[in-house]
Motif scaffolding. Structure first.
Motif, PDB file in Angstrom:
ATOM      1  N   CYS A  45       0.853  -1.182   0.000  1.00  0.00           N
ATOM      2  CA  CYS A  45       0.000   0.000   0.000  1.00  0.00           C
ATOM      3  C   CYS A  45       0.900   1.247   0.000  1.00  0.00           C
ATOM      4  CB  CYS A  45      -0.889  -0.019   1.242  1.00  0.00           C
ATOM      5  SG  CYS A  45      -1.744   1.542   1.503  1.00  0.00           S
ATOM      6  N   GLU A  77       0.320   4.084   1.078  1.00  0.00           N
ATOM      7  CA  GLU A  77       0.135   4.935   2.249  1.00  0.00           C
ATOM      8  C   GLU A  77       0.754   4.299   3.508  1.00  0.00           C
ATOM      9  OE1 GLU A  77      -1.476   7.817   1.486  1.00  0.00           O
ATOM     10  OE2 GLU A  77      -1.022   8.587   3.484  1.00  0.00           O
ATOM     11  N   CYS A  78       0.364   3.038   3.807  1.00  0.00           N
ATOM     12  CA  CYS A  78       0.808   2.432   5.069  1.00  0.00           C
ATOM     13  C   CYS A  78       1.885   1.359   4.867  1.00  0.00           C
ATOM     14  CB  CYS A  78      -0.383   1.852   5.836  1.00  0.00           C
ATOM     15  SG  CYS A  78      -1.183   0.467   5.011  1.00  0.00           S
ATOM     16  N   CYS A 115      -4.578   0.548   0.083  1.00  0.00           N
ATOM     17  CA  CYS A 115      -5.441  -0.438   0.728  1.00  0.00           C
ATOM     18  C   CYS A 115      -6.702   0.228   1.277  1.00  0.00           C
ATOM     19  CB  CYS A 115      -4.687  -1.213   1.811  1.00  0.00           C
ATOM     20  SG  CYS A 115      -4.482  -0.344   3.366  1.00  0.00           S
ATOM     21  N   HIS A 161      -7.794   3.398   4.211  1.00  0.00           N
ATOM     22  CA  HIS A 161      -7.664   4.861   4.101  1.00  0.00           C
ATOM     23  C   HIS A 161      -8.860   5.493   3.387  1.00  0.00           C
ATOM     24  CE1 HIS A 161      -3.532   3.696   4.987  1.00  0.00           C
ATOM     25  NE2 HIS A 161      -3.592   2.914   3.935  1.00  0.00           N
TER      26      HIS A 161
HETATM   27 ZN   LIG Z   1      -2.712   1.089   3.485  1.00  0.00          ZN
END
Ligand SMILES: [Zn+2]
Length: 256
Positions: free
Chosen positions: A156, A158-159, A180, A183
């Motif tokens: 992902c 973002e994370c 994913c 978010h």
């Molecule tokens: Zn994520």
């Protein structure tokens, strides 16, 4: 030492448009000089020596004379005609699309660029009868790579969580990869992606083209990947390709 007045190059014709009564301006992709615009003089006259050969999607050996503004094509011989590519409307439409992407991606006199090799191989593959959609996706993937764009497909964006079977995620071009479901809300310019589609996108990036040609994939997954890859290519090149409309028209005509 003065530059020689003429030079030779190999080239693939990307586009042309008419100039005056009988001339044409040709956009050429070359292995060493990037993109070149040149004039083919008298090419629209019935008895022109070079007329028939300066057409899109042939690999040509050219002699050009340097001009004040545009160089002038003085000799042409055909290295690869790829005639079978032109027998099918869907492969012709795809060649136009790939030519347009190449035109966008490479700068004029931009020097050697891997896109020449990609386009040359794509024409060869279309001529050999590989499914045009597969050739197009392979090309789009290679094009992104050659422009130094490597979307994140494993984690992902973002994370950084590694994506697993059963995960729900979206493809977000502006974030450079997959996001994913942790978010919300999903970004406007994003598409839901199935795991199979993600696997196919990875295959385009990692497998050689023979392996890609041999893949068995449900039509629905191919369609999903087509949408996503086109979208991504538009994002990278910052414009929609005009020739996509032609591809869609052709594929609707064959669906019926
Ligand atoms: Zn994520």
């Amino acid at each position: 030492m003065p530059r020689p007045r003429t030079y030779k190059t190999r080239a693939i014709v990307l586009a042309h448009f008419d100039l005056g009564e009988a001339d044409r301006i040709i956009t050429l992709l070359t292995p060493e000089d990037g993109k070149i615009r040149a004039v083919a003089k008298g090419v629209r006259r019935p008895r022109s020596r070079i007329g028939g050969s300066v057409e899109p999607f042939a690999e040509l050996d050219l002699v050009l004379a340097r001009g004040r503004n545009l160089d002038v094509i003085t000799q042409v011989s055909v290295a690869h005609a790829w005639l079978r590519l032109r027998d099918r409307l869907d492969s012709t439409a795809t060649a136009w699309y790939l030519g347009e992407l190449s035109d966008r991606a490479v700068e004029e006199r931009g020097g050697a660029h891997p896109v020449y090799g990609l386009l040359r191989r794509a024409c060869q593959l279309l001529d050999d009868g590989m499914a045009p959609g597969r050739v197009a996706r392979w090309f789009e993937s290679g094009l992104a790579d050659s422009l130094g764009v490597r979307p994140e497909l494993d984690r992902c964006v973002e994370c950084e969580r590694v994506l697993e079977e059963g995960d729900r995620f979206r493809w977000v071009p502006a974030f450079g990869g997959v996001l994913c479901a942790n978010h919300p809300p999903p970004p406007a310019e994003s598409t839901r992606l199935s795991l199979d589609a993600l696997k196919l996108i990875k295959a385009y990036r990692r497998f050689d083209v023979e392996a890609i040609a041999a893949l068995r994939v449900p039509a629905q997954v191919e369609a999903e990947v087509e949408l996503v890859m086109r979208d991504y290519t538009r994002f990278i090149l910052e414009r929609e390709a005009r020739s996509l409309a032609f591809i869609d028209e052709v594929s609707h005509a064959t669906d019926r």
